[in-house]
Design a protein around this motif. Structure first.
Motif, PDB file in Angstrom:
ATOM      1  N   ARG A   9       2.498   1.601  -3.348  1.00  0.00           N
ATOM      2  CA  ARG A   9       1.651   2.268  -4.448  1.00  0.00           C
ATOM      3  C   ARG A   9       1.395   3.588  -4.272  1.00  0.00           C
ATOM      4  N   ASP A  10       1.459   4.195  -2.781  1.00  0.00           N
ATOM      5  CA  ASP A  10       1.188   5.623  -2.680  1.00  0.00           C
ATOM      6  C   ASP A  10       2.251   6.316  -3.156  1.00  0.00           C
ATOM      7  N   HIS A  11       3.554   5.815  -2.777  1.00  0.00           N
ATOM      8  CA  HIS A  11       4.653   6.638  -3.453  1.00  0.00           C
ATOM      9  C   HIS A  11       4.710   6.688  -5.117  1.00  0.00           C
TER      10      HIS A  11
ATOM     11  N   GLU B 221       2.280   6.865  -7.036  1.00  0.00           N
ATOM     12  CA  GLU B 221       1.241   7.804  -7.527  1.00  0.00           C
ATOM     13  C   GLU B 221       1.864   9.094  -7.043  1.00  0.00           C
ATOM     14  N   ASN B 222       2.071   9.401  -5.765  1.00  0.00           N
ATOM     15  CA  ASN B 222       2.341  10.710  -5.254  1.00  0.00           C
ATOM     16  C   ASN B 222       3.709  11.193  -5.637  1.00  0.00           C
TER      17      ASN B 222
ATOM     18  N   ALA C 118       0.837  -1.258   0.028  1.00  0.00           N
ATOM     19  CA  ALA C 118       0.037   0.076  -0.091  1.00  0.00           C
ATOM     20  C   ALA C 118       0.859   1.240   0.060  1.00  0.00           C
ATOM     21  N   GLN C 119       2.076   1.298   0.649  1.00  0.00           N
ATOM     22  CA  GLN C 119       2.903   2.443   0.640  1.00  0.00           C
ATOM     23  C   GLN C 119       3.614   2.491  -0.691  1.00  0.00           C
TER      24      GLN C 119
END
Length: 263
Positions: free
Chosen positions: A73-75, A77-78, A70-71
């Motif tokens: 994936r967030d990295h 994207e962000n 999950a982290q």
């Protein structure tokens, strides 16, 4: 925008990877497999940067904790502008591997990230994982613009051939149901081992020079210089591939561009 195409006149990738900075879009028809190494102390921002170097359309991760994925994936994207859907294939709830509260440990196993939505997810634990539970997951998602069945697996540890033979029998039966499939994973076995024979009957490695009869031509994918990681293709043609030596795992990154219009 990242463009798809050969980096050198002979069609193989050059020694330069894509920038680890903002990427903004995935490379169509590119798939990747990577064992993250667990337990290890690598940061998820670094893991995301390695994935973003190649911006694959589909990524299979092994030894993956759900919270870490999950982290990542967030990295992606962000920091890198890469938007992925995620499906998990946990086979263990393991505090030692993935942390969390003792009464709510983190999920551990496989994960698939795809730029397109995924459907028909299957998550199966093998009847006997050996010294640790192991399994496979499968989804249907787009590779290029075609729906493809994508498998991701992690087989029993290196010296547990008797368990891997049973596991590949289970996996091969599922692969055989599909005319077009991509099989990603850490098989913990070199190409000429008996336990991989059932997979070779159904699919070919993305490296056209890597075959069980000439395993010496296969590029190693681990720090101990063995080929354990595979992108097997069924009904799909390989275009070009690369093994990337990464400091963030004891397994290298393996990715490939493929032709899904082969059939």
């Amino acid at each position: 925008m990242v463009l798809l195409g050969p980096s050198t006149p002979n069609g193989f990738f050059s020694s330069e990877a894509l920038s680890a900075g903002p990427v903004k879009d995935v490379v169509p028809n590119r798939v990747m497999t990577w064992n993250l190494c667990n337990p290890c102390d690598e940061g998820n921002a670094d893991r995301a940067s390695e994935i973003a170097r190649f911006a694959p359309q589909v990524v299979g991760l092994q030894e993956a904790c759900e919270r870490d994925v999950a982290q990542i994936r967030d990295h992606l994207e962000n920091t890198h502008g890469l938007v992925y859907h995620v499906e998990y294939g946990a086979v263990l709830q393991n505090w030692g591997r993935c942390g969390g509260a003792p009464w709510n440990p983190g999920g551990y196993g496989q994960a698939i990230l795809s730029a397109a939505p995924m459907t028909d997810r299957v998550n199966e634990e093998y009847p006997d994982g050996g010294s640790e539970d192991r399994g496979y997951m499968a989804v249907t998602t787009l590779v290029g613009d075609r729906p493809v069945r994508v498998f991701n697996t992690h087989l029993a540890e290196r010296r547990q051939e008797e368990f891997r033979i049973e596991q590949t029998g289970v996996l091969a039966a599922e692969i055989a149901r599909h005319d077009r499939a991509i099989v990603l994973g850490d098989f913990n076995a070199v190409p000429n081992t008996p336990e991989l024979a059932r997979i070779w009957k159904l699919a070919e490695d993305t490296d056209p020079l890597c075959r069980p009869t000439d395993s010496g031509a296969c590029t190693p994918t681990t720090d101990w210089r063995s080929k354990f990681d595979y992108i097997f293709l069924r009904g799909i043609a390989p275009l070009r591939h690369r093994v990337w030596d990464t400091p963030y795992s004891d397994h290298d990154v393996l990715h490939s561009d493929v032709d899904v219009t082969y059939l």
